[in-house]
Write a protein that holds these residues in place. Structure first.
Motif, PDB file in Angstrom:
ATOM      1  N   UNK A 432       0.934  -1.196   0.065  1.00 26.86           N
ATOM      2  CA  UNK A 432       0.039   0.145   0.195  1.00 26.86           C
ATOM      3  C   UNK A 432       0.872   1.253  -0.056  1.00 26.86           C
ATOM      4  N   UNK A 433       1.822   1.274   0.788  1.00 23.31           N
ATOM      5  CA  UNK A 433       2.800   2.408   0.701  1.00 23.31           C
ATOM      6  C   UNK A 433       3.395   2.688  -0.467  1.00 23.31           C
ATOM      7  N   UNK A 434       3.980   1.456  -1.447  1.00 27.68           N
ATOM      8  CA  UNK A 434       4.443   1.638  -2.681  1.00 27.68           C
ATOM      9  C   UNK A 434       3.194   2.221  -3.574  1.00 27.68           C
ATOM     10  N   UNK A 435       2.083   1.597  -3.432  1.00 29.16           N
ATOM     11  CA  UNK A 435       0.797   2.259  -4.420  1.00 29.16           C
ATOM     12  C   UNK A 435       0.591   3.590  -4.354  1.00 29.16           C
ATOM     13  N   UNK A 436       0.678   4.356  -3.056  1.00 26.42           N
ATOM     14  CA  UNK A 436       0.163   5.454  -2.825  1.00 26.42           C
ATOM     15  C   UNK A 436       1.271   6.513  -2.972  1.00 26.42           C
ATOM     16  N   UNK A 437       2.583   5.874  -3.240  1.00 29.43           N
ATOM     17  CA  UNK A 437       3.805   6.675  -3.390  1.00 29.43           C
ATOM     18  C   UNK A 437       3.562   7.444  -4.786  1.00 29.43           C
ATOM     19  N   UNK A 438       3.160   6.818  -5.554  1.00 28.48           N
ATOM     20  CA  UNK A 438       3.103   7.719  -6.882  1.00 28.48           C
ATOM     21  C   UNK A 438       4.228   7.939  -7.534  1.00 28.48           C
ATOM     22  N   UNK A 439       4.671   9.144  -7.680  1.00 27.15           N
ATOM     23  CA  UNK A 439       5.956   9.670  -8.329  1.00 27.15           C
ATOM     24  C   UNK A 439       7.186   9.412  -7.158  1.00 27.15           C
ATOM     25  N   UNK A 440       6.956   9.261  -6.069  1.00 24.13           N
ATOM     26  CA  UNK A 440       7.927   9.086  -5.201  1.00 24.13           C
ATOM     27  C   UNK A 440       8.094   7.601  -4.722  1.00 24.13           C
ATOM     28  N   UNK A 441       7.666   6.585  -5.627  1.00 29.94           N
ATOM     29  CA  UNK A 441       7.749   5.322  -5.523  1.00 29.94           C
ATOM     30  C   UNK A 441       9.150   4.727  -5.382  1.00 29.94           C
ATOM     31  N   UNK A 442      10.005   5.406  -6.286  1.00 27.78           N
ATOM     32  CA  UNK A 442      11.537   5.046  -6.299  1.00 27.78           C
ATOM     33  C   UNK A 442      12.111   5.350  -4.904  1.00 27.78           C
ATOM     34  N   UNK A 443      11.885   6.380  -4.338  1.00 28.88           N
ATOM     35  CA  UNK A 443      12.301   6.574  -2.689  1.00 28.88           C
ATOM     36  C   UNK A 443      11.751   5.444  -1.885  1.00 28.88           C
ATOM     37  N   UNK A 444      10.525   5.316  -1.806  1.00 30.28           N
ATOM     38  CA  UNK A 444       9.848   4.251  -0.977  1.00 30.28           C
ATOM     39  C   UNK A 444      10.396   2.962  -1.377  1.00 30.28           C
ATOM     40  N   UNK A 445      10.791   2.389  -2.464  1.00 31.45           N
ATOM     41  CA  UNK A 445      11.419   1.354  -2.684  1.00 31.45           C
ATOM     42  C   UNK A 445      12.753   1.026  -2.338  1.00 31.45           C
ATOM     43  N   UNK A 446      13.481   2.358  -2.439  1.00 32.05           N
ATOM     44  CA  UNK A 446      14.748   2.266  -2.085  1.00 32.05           C
ATOM     45  C   UNK A 446      15.246   2.204  -0.400  1.00 32.05           C
ATOM     46  N   UNK A 447      14.227   2.890   0.026  1.00 31.48           N
ATOM     47  CA  UNK A 447      14.284   2.547   1.525  1.00 31.48           C
ATOM     48  C   UNK A 447      13.905   1.187   2.130  1.00 31.48           C
ATOM     49  N   UNK A 448      12.945   0.330   1.497  1.00 34.64           N
ATOM     50  CA  UNK A 448      12.738  -0.951   1.574  1.00 34.64           C
ATOM     51  C   UNK A 448      14.028  -1.802   1.420  1.00 34.64           C
ATOM     52  N   UNK A 449      14.563  -1.366   0.226  1.00 32.04           N
ATOM     53  CA  UNK A 449      15.874  -2.292  -0.175  1.00 32.04           C
ATOM     54  C   UNK A 449      17.006  -1.795   0.783  1.00 32.04           C
ATOM     55  N   UNK A 450      17.169  -0.692   1.190  1.00 31.73           N
ATOM     56  CA  UNK A 450      18.335  -0.352   1.879  1.00 31.73           C
ATOM     57  C   UNK A 450      18.366  -1.044   3.531  1.00 31.73           C
ATOM     58  N   UNK A 451      17.012  -1.233   3.869  1.00 36.08           N
ATOM     59  CA  UNK A 451      17.032  -1.968   5.336  1.00 36.08           C
ATOM     60  C   UNK A 451      17.041  -3.551   5.179  1.00 36.08           C
ATOM     61  N   UNK A 452      17.360  -4.071   3.788  1.00 40.50           N
ATOM     62  CA  UNK A 452      17.008  -5.362   3.700  1.00 40.50           C
ATOM     63  C   UNK A 452      15.823  -5.893   3.624  1.00 40.50           C
ATOM     64  N   UNK A 453      14.797  -5.140   3.343  1.00 45.37           N
ATOM     65  CA  UNK A 453      13.260  -5.600   3.364  1.00 45.37           C
ATOM     66  C   UNK A 453      13.262  -6.349   1.896  1.00 45.37           C
ATOM     67  N   UNK A 454      13.765  -5.539   0.835  1.00 49.30           N
ATOM     68  CA  UNK A 454      13.653  -6.392  -0.272  1.00 49.30           C
ATOM     69  C   UNK A 454      14.247  -7.993  -0.459  1.00 49.30           C
ATOM     70  N   UNK A 455      15.431  -8.155   0.233  1.00 48.20           N
ATOM     71  CA  UNK A 455      16.024  -9.548   0.294  1.00 48.20           C
ATOM     72  C   UNK A 455      14.917 -10.108   1.097  1.00 48.20           C
ATOM     73  N   UNK A 456      14.156  -9.774   2.009  1.00 49.48           N
ATOM     74  CA  UNK A 456      13.220 -10.749   2.855  1.00 49.48           C
ATOM     75  C   UNK A 456      12.189 -10.961   2.102  1.00 49.48           C
TER      76      UNK A 456
END
Length: 514
Positions: A432-456
């Motif tokens: 939902x955070x990614x969906x609502x981010x619109x033009x800021x989706x890159x920043x939200x995705x990057x934050x998820x990746x930086x804290x190892x969320x993407x790996x999980x």
């Protein structure tokens, strides 16, 4: 809410997840919160004298008494002194600290004799001793309680509520409390015999405090159970009494009063509305700040149950400034208080955007995130629901406020837990955070990746739970795969393979001003 806003909200809700699910499943959550925990108020109570006793001597006495002879003596009304002594001896056996011989006494056929003694209105001491003995038999198992009822004790106990002897009245109240506490069948049986009004008549200024404590405890038992709930007429009769008792200065009475309210608010929206219309809510809210933890616990459960209702019912609680107590409750030294405080807030963040904003305005997001990060697992679970619900109910700015408070790293940490429900809730929230981010989706995705969320999330693509691995795939496919690049493969239940690139370059959150 406009149709456009409604459509936007529906777009961000996960499949099959509506507000009834978000404002969470009262049955499931209540069971979870009470799991492996002692009942808040005791269903049945034995009347054991506060005297030093020698257990060995009691057991020897019990083994030396011929219970059949004792029953015969108790039945002989031609010898009043001997009869009283026999009934008193039975009562003493039933009042021992350990292992009272309830079944042995029932098998001696003394039960109908004790019930018959309740009719001796010219011998109040005999009535008292018999009522005491029956009270302790009724404090036993359900089968033992039903033996007391089958012997015809209930109508006689109700008659004793009018006894001129206060000790007989109080003992009858105690006995009825044990019978009512056995469950909804006996509760409704005693209600049909007319217990409510005589019981409530004892709530008056000159009643001794110990007697009033017993009366209040019986009221709690009348309010218990929701399968079925107490009769609607009974609830209407009881609520004015609870409005009086909630002002009492005795802690035991106050705690039992608030638990009674909590049981009533745990019975569905109609019962919640009855409680609201009784006018008790403004008296209930200040108890969230009471110095007694037992009072706070009961009050938190009661208001928590109310906010599982509709938005309108939730708003009643918020209108009385309930949220002002939550900075303290979320930092309470008792973990169970913090857990239920976050559970309460998860039902507020499942409400409308005005209610979500109220949580933000009081500054509660950092406190929720702190409990998400540092609480025990059950507290973290409640915090995860609070956050996920906000990502659904909240508008874009409210979700961005949550992200800026630093929710993503501790939120992603929960993706490593073993609880499939929690993993689902977290994946929902991140999606939902990614969906609502619109033009800021890159920043939200990057934050998820930086804290190892993407790996999980990547690892969850091989999870045995179908919903989890499908949602994990969807998140990666939608937000972490660069178009046109060859990607890794994620298996599906039908043997197909999904493609994703987990290592695309992302911009940092600081690159954006939300």
């Amino acid at each position: 809410m406009t149709s456009m806003e409604q459509n936007r909200l529906q777009n961000f809700k996960n499949k099959g997840k509506d507000q009834d699910e978000m404002r969470r499943r009262r049955n499931e959550v209540t069971v979870e919160l009470r799991k492996n925990k002692r009942e808040e108020t005791i269903l049945k109570r034995r009347n054991v004298p506060n005297l030093d006793s020698n257990t060995d001597e009691e057991e020897q006495l019990s083994s030396s008494i011929d219970l059949k002879k004792l029953a015969k003596a108790a039945a002989d009304a031609t010898k009043p002194e001997q009869q009283l002594a026999a009934v008193q001896a039975a009562r003493k056996l039933l009042s021992s600290d350990k292992n009272p011989p309830i079944n042995d006494l029932i098998q001696s056929d003394i039960l109908p004799i004790l019930v018959e003694c309740l009719k001796q209105h010219n011998h109040t001491m005999l009535q008292f001793e018999a009522a005491w003995a029956l009270t302790n038999i009724a404090s036993g198992t359900s089968a033992q309680t039903n033996e007391v009822v089958a012997a015809g004790a209930v109508p006689l106990f109700l008659q004793l509520l009018n006894s001129p002897a206060p000790n007989v009245c109080e003992q009858a109240v105690w006995a009825l409390g044990n019978i009512i506490g056995d469950g909804p069948l006996l509760r409704d049986f005693v209600i049909k015999h007319g217990v409510v009004q005589p019981l409530l008549s004892f709530i008056k200024p000159d009643i001794p405090i110990t007697f009033l404590r017993n009366v209040t405890w019986v009221i709690v038992n009348l309010c218990r159970n929701k399968d079925p709930a107490p009769p609607t007429a009974t609830i209407h009769e009881i609520l004015p009494a609870l409005n009086v008792l909630i002002h009492h200065t005795d802690t035991n009475i106050l705690v039992d009063t608030v638990w009674a309210i909590s049981y009533l608010t745990d019975g569905g929206n109609d019962q919640i509305q009855m409680v609201i219309e009784s006018g008790v809510v403004p008296k209930l809210i200040p108890l969230l700040g009471n110095s007694e933890v037992k009072v706070q616990t009961a009050a938190l459960r009661a208001v928590g149950n109310i906010v599982t209702g509709s938005d309108e019912q939730t708003q009643v609680v918020l209108n009385y400034d309930a949220l002002s107590y939550f900075p303290g409750l979320l930092s309470h030294p008792k973990e169970k208080i913090r857990k239920e405080a976050v559970w309460f807030l998860s039902n507020i963040t499942a409400g409308n955007q005005s209610q979500v904003q109220a949580v933000i305005n009081v500054g509660l997001l950092p406190k929720i995130i702190e409990n998400l990060s540092k609480g025990e697992f059950q507290t973290q679970k409640e915090a995860a629901w609070a956050i996920s619900n906000l990502t659904i109910s909240g508008n874009r700015e409210q979700v961005f406020t949550l992200i800026k408070e630093g929710v993503i790293p501790p939120f992603c940490d929960l993706l490593s837990c073993q609880d499939t429900q929690v993993i689902n809730v977290v994946l929902d929230g991140l999606n939902n955070m990614l969906k609502v981010a619109d033009s800021h989706v890159e920043a939200v995705a990057n934050c998820i990746e930086e804290c190892e969320g993407l790996a999980k999330i990547e690892r969850l693509q091989s999870h045995e739970n179908v919903e989890i691995y499908k949602l994990a795939y969807e998140i990666i496919d939608q937000y972490f795969t660069d178009e046109g690049e060859q990607t890794n493969m994620a298996p599906t239940s039908d043997g197909a393979q999904y493609n994703f690139d987990p290592h695309a370059d992302r911009l940092t959150m600081n690159s954006f001003n939300f």
